[in-house]
Design an enzyme around this catalytic site. Structure first.
Site, mmCIF file in Angstrom:
data_model
loop_
_atom_site.group_PDB
_atom_site.id
_atom_site.type_symbol
_atom_site.label_atom_id
_atom_site.label_comp_id
_atom_site.label_asym_id
_atom_site.label_seq_id
_atom_site.Cartn_x
_atom_site.Cartn_y
_atom_site.Cartn_z
ATOM 1 N N ASN A 19 0.837 -1.212 0.000
ATOM 2 C CA ASN A 19 0.000 0.000 0.000
ATOM 3 C C ASN A 19 0.865 1.252 0.000
ATOM 4 O O ASN A 19 0.583 2.218 -0.707
ATOM 5 C CB ASN A 19 -0.950 -0.002 1.207
ATOM 6 C CG ASN A 19 -2.201 -0.825 0.934
ATOM 7 O OD1 ASN A 19 -3.054 -0.428 0.147
ATOM 8 N ND2 ASN A 19 -2.292 -1.994 1.554
ATOM 9 N N ARG B 199 3.793 -0.175 25.854
ATOM 10 C CA ARG B 199 3.129 0.418 24.701
ATOM 11 C C ARG B 199 3.284 1.945 24.737
ATOM 12 O O ARG B 199 3.503 2.594 23.721
ATOM 13 C CB ARG B 199 1.637 0.041 24.785
ATOM 14 C CG ARG B 199 0.952 -0.129 23.482
ATOM 15 C CD ARG B 199 -0.432 -0.691 23.673
ATOM 16 N NE ARG B 199 -0.486 -2.145 23.544
ATOM 17 C CZ ARG B 199 -0.250 -2.817 22.426
ATOM 18 N NH1 ARG B 199 0.076 -2.202 21.320
ATOM 19 N NH2 ARG B 199 -0.332 -4.128 22.406
ATOM 20 N N HIS C 187 -8.174 -0.896 6.295
ATOM 21 C CA HIS C 187 -8.492 -2.180 6.933
ATOM 22 C C HIS C 187 -9.072 -3.093 5.859
ATOM 23 O O HIS C 187 -9.961 -2.680 5.106
ATOM 24 C CB HIS C 187 -9.504 -1.961 8.068
ATOM 25 C CG HIS C 187 -9.841 -3.216 8.789
ATOM 26 N ND1 HIS C 187 -8.979 -3.814 9.686
ATOM 27 C CD2 HIS C 187 -10.928 -4.020 8.724
ATOM 28 C CE1 HIS C 187 -9.522 -4.918 10.152
ATOM 29 N NE2 HIS C 187 -10.706 -5.063 9.582
ATOM 30 N N GLN D 187 -7.769 -3.759 -4.798
ATOM 31 C CA GLN D 187 -8.660 -2.604 -4.572
ATOM 32 C C GLN D 187 -8.059 -1.635 -3.554
ATOM 33 O O GLN D 187 -8.236 -0.423 -3.661
ATOM 34 C CB GLN D 187 -10.039 -3.084 -4.087
ATOM 35 C CG GLN D 187 -10.788 -3.911 -5.110
ATOM 36 C CD GLN D 187 -10.978 -3.170 -6.418
ATOM 37 O OE1 GLN D 187 -11.372 -2.003 -6.426
ATOM 38 N NE2 GLN D 187 -10.685 -3.814 -7.532
ATOM 39 N N GLU D 188 -7.365 -2.182 -2.552
ATOM 40 C CA GLU D 188 -6.723 -1.314 -1.548
ATOM 41 C C GLU D 188 -5.788 -0.334 -2.240
ATOM 42 O O GLU D 188 -5.723 0.847 -1.889
ATOM 43 C CB GLU D 188 -5.924 -2.156 -0.544
ATOM 44 C CG GLU D 188 -6.774 -3.041 0.337
ATOM 45 C CD GLU D 188 -5.949 -3.785 1.386
ATOM 46 O OE1 GLU D 188 -4.971 -3.219 1.901
ATOM 47 O OE2 GLU D 188 -6.274 -4.937 1.682
HETATM 48 C C1 GRF Z 1 -3.219 -4.803 3.919
HETATM 49 O O1 GRF Z 1 -4.128 -5.803 3.571
HETATM 50 C C2 GRF Z 1 -3.861 -3.798 4.831
HETATM 51 O O2 GRF Z 1 -5.208 -3.587 4.551
HETATM 52 C C3 GRF Z 1 -3.713 -4.456 6.170
HETATM 53 O O3 GRF Z 1 -2.469 -5.081 6.145
HETATM 54 C C4 GRF Z 1 -2.103 -5.362 4.797
HETATM 55 C C5 GRF Z 1 -0.804 -4.672 4.550
HETATM 56 O O4 GRF Z 1 -0.271 -4.966 3.298
HETATM 57 N N1 GRF Z 1 -3.886 -3.479 7.229
HETATM 58 P P1 GRF Z 1 0.928 -4.093 2.717
HETATM 59 O O5 GRF Z 1 2.025 -4.068 3.791
HETATM 60 O O6 GRF Z 1 0.418 -2.720 2.436
HETATM 61 O O7 GRF Z 1 1.386 -4.809 1.505
#
Ligand code: GRF
Length: 204
Positions: A14, A65, A109, A173-174
């Site tokens: 992403n 944390r 998400h 899609q992300e």
């Molecule tokens: C993605 O599916 C995102 O939605 C989730 O973790 C995954 C991360 O993938 N939170 P990347 O590291 O962006 O390839």
């Protein structure tokens, strides 16, 4: 020029889609840093290759944390970002940290929220027998995987889908909706009222 800091924990696909979109679409924004809580996150390599500061704040090095989030916040704020983007950043955040970035931190998400919060969302979707699954970009609030929804994309769930096949269909899609949502943010087109996001019309 708006400044964006991206947080990752792993692969960073992403993050890569966001960096490429910013370059290709000539956003009035710059990715000023990519920060990982894992030393060996593969995504750090791509960021460094792009000439973007790739920084590690190793969560394993902190006893609590709170201590980790404090150092992370200090590191992020050193880059004075307008927006913090969580892109596969696998950490539960303290309420103080979330409050500090209220209205300027986005997450993606891999489910159609509010369905399937937490981990293994594709497994959860298959187990529930839903016909439609997807991904959600949202503002980060104190409650995990909640917060005002900016963008969603839906994909069909096919009878023979495995978790991996479904995950790949969603991920595609992300990579479309996350850069788009970030662009809306940097173009000042997003407003939030009573937990509902409105997207102002863009210039043609
Ligand atoms: C993605 O599916 C995102 O939605 C989730 O973790 C995954 C991360 O993938 N939170 P990347 O590291 O962006 O390839």
């Amino acid at each position: 020029m708006r400044k964006i800091v991206i947080l990752i924990s792993g692969r960073g696909s992403n993050m890569e889609a966001i960096i490429r979109a910013a370059q290709n679409e000539k956003w009035p924004a710059r990715i000023v840093a990519v920060i990982s809580n894992k030393t060996d996150a593969p995504g750090l390599i791509f960021a460094a290759q792009q000439g973007i500061p790739a920084v590690v704040v190793a969560s394993g090095d902190y006893a609590t944390r709170e201590a980790f989030d404090a150092e992370l916040q200090r590191t992020i704020d050193g880059f004075s970002p307008d927006l913090v983007v969580l892109a596969g950043f696998m950490r539960i955040l303290t309420t103080g940290f979330v409050a500090h970035y209220a209205g300027r931190m986005l997450n993606i998400h891999p489910s159609l929220l509010p369905s399937f919060v937490g981990l293994s969302t594709h497994r959860q979707a298959l187990a529930a027998g839903v016909r439609i699954h997807g991904a959600t970009v949202h503002f980060v609030t104190a409650e995990l995987d909640h917060g005002p929804i900016v963008a969603q994309a839906a994909v069909p769930v096919m009878p023979d889908d495995t978790e991996q096949i479904l995950a790949a269909r969603v991920l595609e899609q992300e990579h479309i909706i996350y850069p788009r949502a970030i662009r809306w943010f940097i173009e000042d087109r997003l407003s939030v009222n009573d937990g509902i996001v409105r997207i102002a019309a863009g210039q043609a």
